[in-house]
Scaffold this motif. Structure first.
Motif, PDB file in Angstrom:
ATOM      1  N   THR A 184      -7.908  -0.008  -0.365  1.00 52.47           N
ATOM      2  CA  THR A 184      -7.311   0.755   0.728  1.00 52.47           C
ATOM      3  C   THR A 184      -6.898  -0.194   1.842  1.00 52.47           C
ATOM      4  OG1 THR A 184      -9.467   1.104   1.768  1.00 52.47           O
ATOM      5  CG2 THR A 184      -8.708   2.777   0.199  1.00 52.47           C
ATOM      6  N   GLY A 185      -5.844   0.208   2.589  1.00 48.80           N
ATOM      7  CA  GLY A 185      -5.363  -0.615   3.689  1.00 48.80           C
ATOM      8  C   GLY A 185      -4.017  -0.116   4.167  1.00 48.80           C
ATOM      9  N   ALA A 186      -3.365  -0.922   4.949  1.00 50.97           N
ATOM     10  CA  ALA A 186      -2.051  -0.568   5.489  1.00 50.97           C
ATOM     11  C   ALA A 186      -1.191  -1.821   5.558  1.00 50.97           C
ATOM     12  CB  ALA A 186      -2.191   0.064   6.866  1.00 50.97           C
ATOM     13  N   ASP A 187       0.125  -1.631   5.364  1.00 49.41           N
ATOM     14  CA  ASP A 187       1.052  -2.763   5.411  1.00 49.41           C
ATOM     15  C   ASP A 187       1.428  -3.128   6.840  1.00 49.41           C
ATOM     16  OD1 ASP A 187       1.316  -3.245   2.624  1.00 49.41           O
ATOM     17  OD2 ASP A 187       2.551  -1.444   2.469  1.00 49.41           O
ATOM     18  N   SER A 188       1.192  -2.242   7.758  1.00 51.11           N
ATOM     19  CA  SER A 188       1.577  -2.483   9.144  1.00 51.11           C
ATOM     20  C   SER A 188       0.423  -2.140  10.066  1.00 51.11           C
ATOM     21  CB  SER A 188       2.811  -1.654   9.514  1.00 51.11           C
ATOM     22  OG  SER A 188       3.074  -1.743  10.907  1.00 51.11           O
ATOM     23  N   ALA A 189       0.237  -2.946  11.078  1.00 52.95           N
ATOM     24  CA  ALA A 189      -0.819  -2.670  12.054  1.00 52.95           C
ATOM     25  C   ALA A 189      -0.496  -1.443  12.883  1.00 52.95           C
ATOM     26  CB  ALA A 189      -1.001  -3.886  12.971  1.00 52.95           C
TER      27      ALA A 189
ATOM     28  N   PHE B  34       0.838  -1.190   0.000  1.00 49.24           N
ATOM     29  CA  PHE B  34       0.000   0.000   0.000  1.00 49.24           C
ATOM     30  C   PHE B  34       0.880   1.249   0.000  1.00 49.24           C
ATOM     31  CE2 PHE B  34      -2.787  -3.218   1.856  1.00 49.24           C
ATOM     32  CZ  PHE B  34      -3.977  -2.973   1.189  1.00 49.24           C
ATOM     33  N   LEU B  35       0.479   2.237  -0.801  1.00 48.65           N
ATOM     34  CA  LEU B  35       1.200   3.507  -0.876  1.00 48.65           C
ATOM     35  C   LEU B  35       0.342   4.601  -0.278  1.00 48.65           C
ATOM     36  CD1 LEU B  35       2.614   3.263  -4.515  1.00 48.65           C
ATOM     37  CD2 LEU B  35       3.828   2.798  -2.375  1.00 48.65           C
ATOM     38  N   THR B  36       0.936   5.382   0.607  1.00 50.71           N
ATOM     39  CA  THR B  36       0.205   6.484   1.221  1.00 50.71           C
ATOM     40  C   THR B  36       0.118   7.650   0.248  1.00 50.71           C
ATOM     41  OG1 THR B  36       2.189   7.467   2.186  1.00 50.71           O
ATOM     42  CG2 THR B  36       1.043   5.765   3.487  1.00 50.71           C
ATOM     43  N   VAL B  37      -0.707   8.622   0.621  1.00 49.67           N
ATOM     44  CA  VAL B  37      -0.871   9.792  -0.241  1.00 49.67           C
ATOM     45  C   VAL B  37       0.451  10.525  -0.405  1.00 49.67           C
ATOM     46  CG1 VAL B  37      -2.080  11.989  -0.513  1.00 49.67           C
ATOM     47  CG2 VAL B  37      -3.284  10.016   0.436  1.00 49.67           C
ATOM     48  N   SER B  38       1.194  10.672   0.677  1.00 48.31           N
ATOM     49  CA  SER B  38       2.470  11.374   0.588  1.00 48.31           C
ATOM     50  C   SER B  38       3.467  10.608  -0.278  1.00 48.31           C
ATOM     51  CB  SER B  38       3.045  11.598   1.992  1.00 48.31           C
ATOM     52  OG  SER B  38       3.193  10.344   2.677  1.00 48.31           O
ATOM     53  N   GLN B  39       3.456   9.286  -0.196  1.00 43.51           N
ATOM     54  CA  GLN B  39       4.350   8.487  -1.041  1.00 43.51           C
ATOM     55  C   GLN B  39       3.969   8.607  -2.514  1.00 43.51           C
ATOM     56  OE1 GLN B  39       3.725   4.752   0.988  1.00 43.51           O
ATOM     57  NE2 GLN B  39       5.760   4.821   1.961  1.00 43.51           N
ATOM     58  N   LEU B  40       2.679   8.632  -2.804  1.00 41.88           N
ATOM     59  CA  LEU B  40       2.240   8.825  -4.191  1.00 41.88           C
ATOM     60  C   LEU B  40       2.695  10.178  -4.716  1.00 41.88           C
ATOM     61  CD1 LEU B  40      -1.390   7.367  -4.001  1.00 41.88           C
ATOM     62  CD2 LEU B  40       0.526   6.423  -5.295  1.00 41.88           C
ATOM     63  N   GLY B  41       2.616  11.199  -3.858  1.00 41.81           N
ATOM     64  CA  GLY B  41       3.071  12.522  -4.263  1.00 41.81           C
ATOM     65  C   GLY B  41       4.543  12.559  -4.597  1.00 41.81           C
ATOM     66  N   GLU B  42       5.339  11.740  -3.911  1.00 38.47           N
ATOM     67  CA  GLU B  42       6.780  11.693  -4.184  1.00 38.47           C
ATOM     68  C   GLU B  42       7.115  10.848  -5.407  1.00 38.47           C
ATOM     69  OE1 GLU B  42       8.433  10.156  -0.642  1.00 38.47           O
ATOM     70  OE2 GLU B  42       7.995  11.927   0.589  1.00 38.47           O
TER      71      GLU B  42
END
Length: 374
Positions: free
Chosen positions: A51-56, A6-14
């Motif tokens: 949507t989701g997260a790689d880490s709890a 999963f890529l966060t919004v900030s990572q997508l921006g970069e």
């Protein structure tokens, strides 16, 4: 699709070029609005955005598109299936549908489906590096060489009516009924564009008359203008559009046109025409095309019973036709070599097209006379 995490919004921006969040508060807010809009659009067109997260332990939501959910798998088509697709893609003569058809065939070819046979010839962005059409040869399609089916959708009203149906938006347009010279303004909620017996029709709800109506596209007498918001028009669930068109479409009314055709020209028109008064040689015309002497041509009055006077280098012929606008478009292609003596609605349609062409030429010449004009 290039990663499984999963890529966060900030990572997508970069990572995505041209998608930088910015540094000021206004730039970051604009980036957020753009991201929300693009995210909604991806889901609207059917791309499964997860949507989701790689880490709890992560509090920030991430996004990904799983390749197995969206990627096109290898497609195996039988020769007859591939031939059907290639022929369907080459049917459309209108630009609005030829482009999407060629794009669909390109995607199938990228998925290793054996489609081809020139379905994309003449495309704006098609063509292989070797000068071919960019598709692999299609086994079995060469047996159809010389057979080029086409769907004639060249009526100017076709594309805007189809766009209005897709957008669910009401339209206004001038419409000329059979046998009438003048056009009346129509306000219609479009439900569909359908072909019936070689003619294209718009089916919809006539707002002024408060009832379903069918309109032949060739009888549109002017531009189609969208009105109101998109998505406002909904097709009633109990409406059968094909039944509506087949029931309400008026039968063709065959009429006879009287034409003066210059000798040595108009061969296509002459093939289906019959000469009028072949024993009487034409006479030189006075100023104007018609005299005031009462007479008939082919047993019918011509323009209030006045006798036609045909130029010496022209023949008087009669030809039957059913669609006024389509026949007028054909006649206009002959320029000054064909004169329409009747009926009046055909003459009016030809004159209107010639005037529109003259106005367009005058506008182009005026623009060319201005430095930098286009």
């Amino acid at each position: 699709m290039a990663t499984s995490r999963f890529l966060t919004v900030s990572q997508l921006g970069e990572l995505v070029e041209g998608y930088e969040p910015g540094v000021t508060e206004e730039e970051q807010e604009a980036f957020r609005r753009m991201f929300e809009r693009d995210k909604a659009y991806l889901r609207e067109i059917g791309i499964p955005l997860e949507t989701g997260a790689d880490s709890a332990f992560s509090d920030e939501v991430g996004y990904r598109i799983r390749r197995g959910d969206y990627a096109l798998p290898d497609i195996a088509l039988a020769p007859d299936e591939a031939a059907a697709l290639a022929l369907a893609g080459s049917l459309w003569s209108t630009t609005a549908l030829a482009g999407p058809a060629a794009s669909a065939l390109r995607k199938l070819a990228a998925g290793r489906a054996a489609v081809g046979g020139g379905a994309d010839r003449g495309g704006a962005d098609g063509g292989g590096p070797d000068g071919s059409d960019g598709f692999a040869p299609l086994n079995g399609l060469d047996t159809l060489d010389g057979f080029e089916p086409r769907v004639d959708a060249r009526d100017p009203a076709f594309e805007p009516c189809l766009a209005a149906v897709q957008a669910g938006r009401a339209i206004r347009f001038p419409y000329r009924k059979v046998g009438e010279i003048g056009a009346a303004e129509r306000h219609v909620e479009p439900w569909g564009v359908l072909s019936w017996r070689g003619r294209w029709y718009l089916a919809g709800h006539d707002v002024v008359r408060g009832a379903p109506r069918v309109f032949r596209l060739s009888r549109f007498a002017g531009p189609v203008r969208p009105v109101g918001p998109g998505g406002a028009v909904r097709v009633p669930p109990d409406v059968d559009l094909y039944a509506m068109v087949s029931t309400e479409a008026p039968p063709d009314r065959v009429r006879t046109a009287t034409l003066a055709v210059r000798r040595g020209t108009g061969h296509a028109l002459r093939r289906g025409a019959r000469p009028v008064h072949p024993a009487c040689p034409p006479t030189e015309p006075p100023p104007g095309l018609l005299t005031g002497l009462p007479a008939e041509v082919g047993g019918r009055p011509v323009e209030a019973g006045r006798r036609p006077v045909v130029p010496a280098d022209m023949d008087l012929v009669e030809r039957e036709f059913a669609d006024t606008e389509r026949f007028a478009r054909w006649i206009v292609g002959s320029g000054p070599d064909v004169l329409v003596l009747g009926p009046p609605e055909l003459r009016a349609a030809v004159v209107a097209r010639l005037r529109a062409a003259a106005a367009g030429t005058a506008g182009a010449q005026a623009a060319a006379a201005v430095p930098g004009g286009r």
